[in-house]
Design an enzyme around this catalytic site. Structure first.
Site, PDB file in Angstrom:
ATOM      1  N   TYR A   1      -1.810  -1.541  10.380  1.00  0.00           N
ATOM      2  CA  TYR A   1      -1.961  -1.839   8.947  1.00  0.00           C
ATOM      3  C   TYR A   1      -0.717  -1.350   8.204  1.00  0.00           C
ATOM      4  O   TYR A   1      -0.104  -2.102   7.437  1.00  0.00           O
ATOM      5  CB  TYR A   1      -3.220  -1.155   8.412  1.00  0.00           C
ATOM      6  CG  TYR A   1      -3.425  -1.312   6.927  1.00  0.00           C
ATOM      7  CD1 TYR A   1      -3.733  -2.547   6.365  1.00  0.00           C
ATOM      8  CD2 TYR A   1      -3.304  -0.219   6.070  1.00  0.00           C
ATOM      9  CE1 TYR A   1      -3.926  -2.678   4.990  1.00  0.00           C
ATOM     10  CE2 TYR A   1      -3.496  -0.348   4.702  1.00  0.00           C
ATOM     11  CZ  TYR A   1      -3.809  -1.579   4.173  1.00  0.00           C
ATOM     12  OH  TYR A   1      -3.999  -1.708   2.813  1.00  0.00           O
TER      13      TYR A   1
ATOM     14  N   SER B   1       0.885  -1.174   0.000  1.00  0.00           N
ATOM     15  CA  SER B   1       0.000   0.000   0.000  1.00  0.00           C
ATOM     16  C   SER B   1       0.914   1.211   0.000  1.00  0.00           C
ATOM     17  O   SER B   1       2.100   1.090   0.361  1.00  0.00           O
ATOM     18  CB  SER B   1      -0.832  -0.007   1.287  1.00  0.00           C
ATOM     19  OG  SER B   1      -1.395   1.272   1.513  1.00  0.00           O
TER      20      SER B   1
HETATM   21  N1  LIG Z   1      -8.479  -0.537  -1.803  1.00  0.00           N
HETATM   22  C1  LIG Z   1      -7.437   0.213  -1.529  1.00  0.00           C
HETATM   23  O1  LIG Z   1      -7.518   1.460  -1.593  1.00  0.00           O
HETATM   24  C2  LIG Z   1      -6.123  -0.417  -1.150  1.00  0.00           C
HETATM   25  C3  LIG Z   1      -5.032   0.437  -0.984  1.00  0.00           C
HETATM   26  C4  LIG Z   1      -3.809  -0.100  -0.646  1.00  0.00           C
HETATM   27  C5  LIG Z   1      -3.665  -1.457  -0.492  1.00  0.00           C
HETATM   28  N2  LIG Z   1      -4.737  -2.283  -0.649  1.00  0.00           N
HETATM   29  C6  LIG Z   1      -4.521  -3.712  -0.469  1.00  0.00           C
HETATM   30  O2  LIG Z   1      -5.095  -4.419  -1.546  1.00  0.00           O
HETATM   31  C7  LIG Z   1      -5.433  -5.750  -1.125  1.00  0.00           C
HETATM   32  C8  LIG Z   1      -6.861  -6.054  -1.552  1.00  0.00           C
HETATM   33  O3  LIG Z   1      -7.744  -5.194  -0.861  1.00  0.00           O
HETATM   34  P1  LIG Z   1      -9.107  -4.630  -1.493  1.00  0.00           P
HETATM   35  O4  LIG Z   1      -9.006  -3.180  -1.529  1.00  0.00           O
HETATM   36  O5  LIG Z   1      -9.412  -5.376  -2.724  1.00  0.00           O
HETATM   37  O6  LIG Z   1     -10.128  -4.951  -0.311  1.00  0.00           O
HETATM   38  P2  LIG Z   1     -11.300  -6.036  -0.162  1.00  0.00           P
HETATM   39  O7  LIG Z   1     -12.295  -5.849  -1.237  1.00  0.00           O
HETATM   40  O8  LIG Z   1     -11.739  -5.940   1.252  1.00  0.00           O
HETATM   41  O9  LIG Z   1     -10.550  -7.421  -0.427  1.00  0.00           O
HETATM   42  C9  LIG Z   1      -9.775  -8.050   0.559  1.00  0.00           C
HETATM   43  C10 LIG Z   1      -9.603  -9.505   0.175  1.00  0.00           C
HETATM   44  O10 LIG Z   1      -8.832 -10.166   1.178  1.00  0.00           O
HETATM   45  C11 LIG Z   1      -9.513 -11.337   1.598  1.00  0.00           C
HETATM   46  N3  LIG Z   1      -9.237 -11.611   3.006  1.00  0.00           N
HETATM   47  C12 LIG Z   1      -9.420 -10.769   4.062  1.00  0.00           C
HETATM   48  N4  LIG Z   1      -9.124 -11.392   5.206  1.00  0.00           N
HETATM   49  C13 LIG Z   1      -8.756 -12.669   4.870  1.00  0.00           C
HETATM   50  C14 LIG Z   1      -8.340 -13.801   5.618  1.00  0.00           C
HETATM   51  N5  LIG Z   1      -8.251 -13.783   6.960  1.00  0.00           N
HETATM   52  N6  LIG Z   1      -8.025 -14.932   4.946  1.00  0.00           N
HETATM   53  C15 LIG Z   1      -8.115 -14.989   3.600  1.00  0.00           C
HETATM   54  N7  LIG Z   1      -8.498 -13.952   2.831  1.00  0.00           N
HETATM   55  C16 LIG Z   1      -8.801 -12.796   3.467  1.00  0.00           C
HETATM   56  C17 LIG Z   1     -11.005 -11.038   1.371  1.00  0.00           C
HETATM   57  O11 LIG Z   1     -11.758 -12.213   1.144  1.00  0.00           O
HETATM   58  P3  LIG Z   1     -12.679 -12.980   2.205  1.00  0.00           P
HETATM   59  O12 LIG Z   1     -13.429 -11.965   2.993  1.00  0.00           O
HETATM   60  O13 LIG Z   1     -13.527 -13.842   1.304  1.00  0.00           O
HETATM   61  O14 LIG Z   1     -11.741 -13.786   3.014  1.00  0.00           O
HETATM   62  C18 LIG Z   1     -10.925 -10.253   0.058  1.00  0.00           C
HETATM   63  O15 LIG Z   1     -10.880 -11.133  -1.037  1.00  0.00           O
HETATM   64  C19 LIG Z   1      -5.226  -5.762   0.401  1.00  0.00           C
HETATM   65  O16 LIG Z   1      -3.975  -6.352   0.687  1.00  0.00           O
HETATM   66  C20 LIG Z   1      -5.189  -4.292   0.763  1.00  0.00           C
HETATM   67  O17 LIG Z   1      -4.432  -4.053   1.930  1.00  0.00           O
HETATM   68  C21 LIG Z   1      -5.969  -1.780  -0.975  1.00  0.00           C
END
Ligand SMILES: NC(=O)c1ccc[n+]([C@@H]2O[C@H](COP(=O)([O-])OP(=O)(O)OC[C@H]3O[C@@H](n4cnc5c(N)ncnc54)[C@H](OP(=O)(O)O)[C@@H]3O)[C@@H](O)[C@H]2O)c1
Length: 264
Positions: free
Chosen positions: A154, A141
């Site tokens: 985080y 991130s």
């Molecule tokens: N969106 C942003 O602005 C942003 C910015 C910087 C970094 N990121 C990073 O991008 C990645 C994806 O995030 P996103 O934005 O797409 O959010 P999201 O829609 O909440 O997706 C998170 C994913 O992680 C899975 N997950 C969460 N806890 C888990 C666990 N204990 N075991 C296995 N799977 C788990 C969730 O699936 P289940 O609930 O089905 O387990 C979901 O598929 C993350 O690493 C996040 O930190 C996002």
């Protein structure tokens, strides 16, 4: 990295960026293993990927539990002879002040984002090496590059991923292991809804900033293109990416801004 015909394992594939990247990769006609906890959501993504001309299987597991990771790896490696790429998108964010957050909540975020990601990698890496190399994509991130209020643990997990995977990349250059650190800014997903509050519960609120973030479709296209080019760092997002450069080149301005910034 050419994706066509390759076997690619994606975590976080049930939602958000991981889901969109899985769908984008499926246009390249590959074999996808889709993981997260929610089996039904994974099955929906698998159906879309199959429609796009790829093959896809689902392997639900919990990144926060070592037994669950071990079982998933054993089952996957029993079926798949080789894994060519492992892409980590699974993760959970935080919306709480460090002062208010009990240590068990900090540990929960670390278990999922850092230890889960590292453990899965350690268990799959021997397969990649035996296969004469492969690619690992790790989602950090922009707060893996600087600290940010309301996200102390985080941000710490994401900083830790940089330290671990830069070391792993250096150690495994002769094994032909390519590591790409994916560094999103604000992407429009449910990450802020799923983020943990000080009690360790899902916050269930969309941040205003998140809502104005880059679409997951555009994000996925950028990520896949840069993974193909084996870029070591993939920055993706909007104007907020400037903060990475401000932190690096004008640290005093960053120190000032970080105390004034609206964290939601
Ligand atoms: N969106 C942003 O602005 C942003 C910015 C910087 C970094 N990121 C990073 O991008 C990645 C994806 O995030 P996103 O934005 O797409 O959010 P999201 O829609 O909440 O997706 C998170 C994913 O992680 C899975 N997950 C969460 N806890 C888990 C666990 N204990 N075991 C296995 N799977 C788990 C969730 O699936 P289940 O609930 O089905 O387990 C979901 O598929 C993350 O690493 C996040 O930190 C996002």
């Amino acid at each position: 990295m050419k994706f066509t015909g390759k076997t690619l394992w994606i975590t976080g594939a049930s939602s958000g960026i991981g889901r969109a990247v899985a769908i984008e990769l499926s246009l390249k006609k590959c074999h996808l293993i889709l993981s997260a906890r929610q089996k039904e959501a994974l099955e929906e993504v698998a159906a879309i990927c199959t429609n796009n001309g790829s093959t896809a299987s689902v392997m639900p597991f919990d990144l926060g539990h070592t037994d669950s990771i071990t079982k998933a790896v054993n089952e996957v490696l029993e079926i798949e002879k080789t894994i060519d790429g492992l892409y980590h998108f699974g993760g959970i964010s935080q919306r709480s002040y460090a002062n208010d957050t009990p240590i068990n909540v900090d540990r929960k975020i670390f278990d999922t984002n850092f230890f889960g990601t590292v453990e899965l990698t350690k268990k799959v890496l021997p397969n990649l090496i035996a296969n004469r190399g492969g690619q690992i994509g790790v989602t950090s991130s922009i707060v893996g590059k600087f600290g940010f209020p309301y996200r102390s643990s985080y941000a710490a997990t994401k900083h830790a991923l940089h330290g671990f995977f830069e070391s792993l990349r250096a150690e495994n250059a002769s094994n032909n292991i390519k590591v790409s650190m994916i560094i999103p800014g604000r992407i429009k997903t449910n990450i802020s809804m799923n983020a943990l509050d000080k009690d360790g519960n899902a916050r269930n609120k969309m941040d205003e900033g998140q809502d104005k973030g880059l679409s997951v479709e555009k994000t996925a296209r950028i990520i896949v293109k840069k993974l193909e080019k084996e870029k070591k760092e993939i920055l993706v997002g909007g104007n907020e990416l400037m903060m990475v450069h401000i932190r690096r080149f004008f640290p005093r301005l960053y120190y000032y801004l970080s105390t004034k910034v609206q964290p939601l």
